[in-house]
Design a protein around this motif. Structure first.
Motif, PDB file in Angstrom:
ATOM      1  N   TYR A 252       0.822  -1.215   0.000  1.00 50.59           N
ATOM      2  CA  TYR A 252       0.000   0.000   0.000  1.00 50.59           C
ATOM      3  C   TYR A 252       0.858   1.267   0.000  1.00 50.59           C
ATOM      4  N   GLU A 270      -0.789  11.450   6.732  1.00 50.44           N
ATOM      5  CA  GLU A 270      -2.109  11.203   6.158  1.00 50.44           C
ATOM      6  C   GLU A 270      -2.115   9.948   5.285  1.00 50.44           C
ATOM      7  N   LYS A 271      -0.992   9.657   4.607  1.00 49.79           N
ATOM      8  CA  LYS A 271      -0.904   8.440   3.797  1.00 49.79           C
ATOM      9  C   LYS A 271      -0.953   7.200   4.679  1.00 49.79           C
ATOM     10  N   GLU A 273      -2.171   7.019   7.756  1.00 45.63           N
ATOM     11  CA  GLU A 273      -3.454   6.931   8.436  1.00 45.63           C
ATOM     12  C   GLU A 273      -4.493   6.196   7.594  1.00 45.63           C
ATOM     13  N   GLU A 274      -4.486   6.431   6.287  1.00 45.24           N
ATOM     14  CA  GLU A 274      -5.445   5.752   5.405  1.00 45.24           C
ATOM     15  C   GLU A 274      -5.283   4.238   5.473  1.00 45.24           C
ATOM     16  N   VAL A 275      -4.034   3.787   5.522  1.00 42.67           N
ATOM     17  CA  VAL A 275      -3.775   2.343   5.574  1.00 42.67           C
ATOM     18  C   VAL A 275      -3.992   1.805   6.989  1.00 42.67           C
ATOM     19  N   ASP A 277      -6.204   2.819   8.948  1.00 47.50           N
ATOM     20  CA  ASP A 277      -7.657   2.666   9.080  1.00 47.50           C
ATOM     21  C   ASP A 277      -8.091   1.275   8.623  1.00 47.50           C
ATOM     22  N   LYS A 316      -7.701   3.415  16.784  1.00 50.00           N
ATOM     23  CA  LYS A 316      -8.673   2.930  15.804  1.00 50.00           C
ATOM     24  C   LYS A 316      -9.234   1.573  16.221  1.00 50.00           C
TER      25      LYS A 316
END
Length: 366
Positions: A252, A270-271, A273-275, A277, A316
């Protein structure tokens, strides 16, 4: 009156070298990573035994320890036959199975072999503790929709059980009296249902069962995986490498090492954090599955492993599982201390030593 002090040499063979430590009870007196030389990398795993052994003994003696005064040597357990959790005295059956690679070739197989040879040279006791093949699963947990295929118990047993005991102490209880869910989050992710001292169900993170991880794909829809095998043009080995070592966060985020993830977290959070999640969602879902295995009777949940050092990821997961039980965080993987503690429990009589044999249906330990 002070308790008796035991001096223990701990050995953890890794691909890039051998990590050793000297413990006096639970106090670490010395810890060192001995890197492999370039020419040693070219040797097969078992062929590295002689060189690694010499490196260990030379290092220990150079820093001033008298090996003859040690009480025991403990090596990290390898790919043996399925066994119950606990501390095992290394015996000839174990040595034969590791030399014959009964359950596969892995660098961890050297742990017991190194411990045994050093112990024999210096007339010491030699042990392993909770290897990855610990199997305490309920029989029903092994079943799949294909009768000829059964799930296997291969997981981070050493760290999971060590964390479970630490959590029990924090809760002022005995591990054997609790129902816990332990999630190891690292290069692989394994989530175990611990019921009264036994891991009655756990996903096999090595073979791809369960959540994605730093480098593994996790569970994949059957049809998509079949299509990949037959339509990609990749060999069996290439597909295994892709699924086990080149997927997950690595694919990813386009990274290779944990250090790359740390750098990316600080430069482009931010990159990551997306993964995270995605990873957090899948781990929480696995924890939820294990809560049903325990019929909802969960005293506590623990998150551990290298990736448990990221508060964002932990939060999370906790957001989704807080209704099940309180969650505790134990970042990292204290392999050396866990091995020393397992050995110490036998030496001070708090745990009965177990003996390795072929056993019925491969499971053993008594």
């Amino acid at each position: 009156m002070t308790s008796e002090l035991f001096r223990i040499l701990v050995i953890n063979p890794l691909v890039e070298g051998t990590r050793i430590a000297v413990y006096e009870n639970e106090e670490c007196l010395y810890d060192k990573m001995i890197p492999l030389l370039n020419e040693q990398y070219d040797l097969e795993t078992l062929q590295q035994l002689k060189d690694r052994k010499k490196d260990i003994t030379d290092t220990i003696q150079t820093v001033g320890f008298n090996i003859a005064h040690f009480d025991a040597v403990c090596g990290r357990g390898g790919l043996l036959r399925p066994i119950e959790g606990g501390t095992y005295q290394i015996n000839q059956q174990m040595i034969d199975d590791l030399n014959n690679q009964i359950n596969g070739d892995h660098v961890s197989n050297l742990g017991a072999l190194l411990a045994d040879e050093i112990a024999q040279d210096w007339n010491l006791q030699a042990y392993i503790v909770d290897p990855v093949v610990v199997d305490e699963m309920f029989d029903i947990a092994r079943k799949t929709g294909v009768p000829s295929i059964e799930r296997k118990s291969i997981f981070h047993a050493l760290n999971q059980k060590s964390v479970a005991r630490s959590l029990a102490r924090q809760l002022q209880a005995n591990y054997e009296d609790l129902c816990l869910i332990i999630a190891h989050i690292g290069g692989g992710v394994t989530v175990g249902a611990h019921q009264y001292g036994q891991v009655i169900d756990v996903n096999n993170g090595f073979d791809g069962d369960g959540p994605l991880s730093f480098e593994r794909a996790g569970s994949i829809p059957n049809k998509s995986l079949i299509d990949l095998c037959f339509e990609s043009g990749l060999s069996k080995g290439a597909i295994q490498d892709k699924i086990i070592y080149q997927s997950g966060l690595k694919s990813y985020l386009g990274i290779e090492r944990k250090a790359d993830l740390d750098w990316l977290w600080h430069t482009s959070p931010e990159k990551v954090e997306e993964v995270f999640d995605i990873l957090g969602f899948q781990i929480a879902k696995e924890i939820g599955k294990m809560s049903t295995v325990l019929s909802g009777n969960v005293n506590a949940i623990a998150l551990t492993g290298d990736l448990a050092a990221y508060p964002y990821l932990n939060e999370k997961i906790i957001q989704q599982v807080s209704w099940i039980a309180d969650t505790y965080v134990f970042p990292g993987e204290n392999v050396m201390l866990a091995l020393a503690q397992g050995t110490l429990r036998v030496l001070n009589g708090k745990e009965t030593i177990k003996h390795y044999d072929k056993g019925r249906n491969g499971k053993n330990g008594s």
